[in-house]
Design a protein around this motif. Structure first.
Motif: not given
Length: 421
Positions: A164-173
């Motif tokens: 699973l590739w994910y946008n860590k910046t967005l998920l953290d936000e």
């Protein structure tokens, strides 16, 4: 001689169905093996590696030839996997025109192996002089997937699985964590759609999604599986509902979701770990990207093995085997994985500090991501059936408002009858 289906799920090997074969047999005994290359010999290698992958393969090949001056390896790029498969299929009718060795998926080699056109590597691996360095170090599922009737025909090489590739910046936000189950994937994707107005997730390969969903349901996609069953319908409806509501999407004309992911139009996607370089290039410095194991209890083992054709001379077979050994050493697997994004085929390479600190986003999670690998059956018709599953998924998901899952699966069942027969 009978040939087994290859089924591996982690360390659990399911019973295999047998396919009859009336070939004469072309086994290599230890007495037939050349154990030393004393005179110059040339071997040809068909492959489908491009870009940085080809650069890495070329570099390793040059290193091998420098260490083995009597062996010349001629790399012949066949452009793509599709073209490589077609060329192998067309050339087996004239074995003298085959290369010494080739890169191939196991199901491509089903008929050539049945017709004794592929060298059994077992006696080479067990030969006291040529013995393979710690063959047990290669991941168990890779080793098993290369066997038929207990004989080793393939050597694992450029292997991958999905992550699973994910946008860590967005998920953290949003205070979200990477999902670990299909249910969690829906929950996180819905939240992203609600808060950010973009698709939360998608799956790069629709046929892989389908067989993996079935594996999670305890089912195996083979000739005995009823594609009109509840588990099959559940697989289609899970994805279809997400597409209808907008929290899931498919690649569509983009072909791969790494592009939409890099552009910020999808927050997560399930795709090959070998796509790491493409992910990084697409994202650039727009946001922090991270990877997590496939969000379910199983993940498909992907990638090709290396095979040596029986039409090669005894000297060429030994030279090719030496090249296979070289490509799969711990040191060279760390190099290959670090430069290409493919996963090392050796456990010692996966566990090494050198690999973990290589800068790869996959390296820290790979031990977890490879815990429950499975392979699809390697039997006559399996490749066509697998591809058809992707077509069926595409048909349903590309036109969600008019999708008729029941009718589509009934048509799929009819198509499979001719494929499996």
């Amino acid at each position: 001689m009978k040939f087994k289906r290859l089924l591996a799920l982690g360390l659990v090997f399911m019973s295999a169905a047998m396919v009859g074969c009336g070939s004469k047999g072309n086994d290599t005994s230890s007495a037939d093996i050349v154990t030393e290359i004393k005179e110059p010999v040339e071997i040809t290698f068909w492959h489908a590696m491009n870009g940085d992958l080809e650069k890495s393969l070329t570099s390793l090949t040059e290193k091998f030839m420098a260490e083995n001056p009597n062996i010349k390896v001629t790399l012949q790029n066949q452009s793509s996997y599709k073209d490589l498969q077609q060329k192998i299929t067309a050339t087996v009718a004239s074995p003298k025109d085959l290369p010494t060795m080739t890169q191939a998926y196991p199901d491509w080699m089903f008929n050539p192996i049945k017709d004794n056109l592929v060298t059994d590597l077992t006696p080479y691996i067990e030969n006291e002089t040529l013995k393979f360095d710690n063959y047990e170090d290669i991941l168990p599922s890779f080793r098993e997937a290369a066997k038929i009737d207990g004989k080793i025909y393939g050597m694992p090489f450029n292997k991958s699985t999905e992550v699973l590739w994910y946008n860590k910046t967005l998920l953290d936000e949003l205070g979200l964590k990477a999902p670990t189950t299909y249910d969690e994937l829906v929950q996180v994707a819905k939240t992203i759609k609600e808060k950010k107005g973009i698709a939360g997730a998608g799956f790069d390969s629709l046929n892989t999604y389908y067989t993996t969903f079935l594996k999670t349901e305890g089912k195996t996609f083979d000739s005995s599986f009823d594609v009109t069953s509840e588990a099959s319908a559940k697989a289609l409806n899970y994805y279809l509902e997400g597409v209808k509501e907008g929290y899931f999407r498919i690649a569509g004309t983009d072909n791969y979701l790494s592009g939409p992911f890099g552009n910020g139009t999808v927050a997560m996607y399930v795709g090959s770990n070998a796509g790491e370089n493409f992910v990084k290039q697409g994202v650039g410095d727009k946001f922090e990207v991270a990877a997590a194991p496939y969000p379910t209890s199983a993940s498909l083992q992907q990638g090709t093995d290396l095979y040596v054709f029986s039409s090669a001379t005894a000297e060429q077979k030994t030279a090719a085997y030496m090249f296979l050994k070289f490509l799969t050493t711990k040191e060279n697997q760390i190099t290959w994985a670090s430069e290409t994004g493919y996963m090392p085929v050796r456990q010692s390479a996966i566990d090494s500090e050198e690999y973990k600190k290589s800068g790869s986003l996959i390296a820290p999670i790979l031990s977890d991501a490879t815990k429950n690998l499975y392979t699809n059956p390697v039997v006559s018709g399996a490749d066509a059936a697998y591809r058809e599953a992707g077509t069926v998924m595409e048909t349903v998901l590309a036109n969600p408002s008019n999708a008729d899952v029941t009718k589509t699966l009934e048509g799929f069942k009819t198509t499979l009858k001719s494929i499996w027969e």
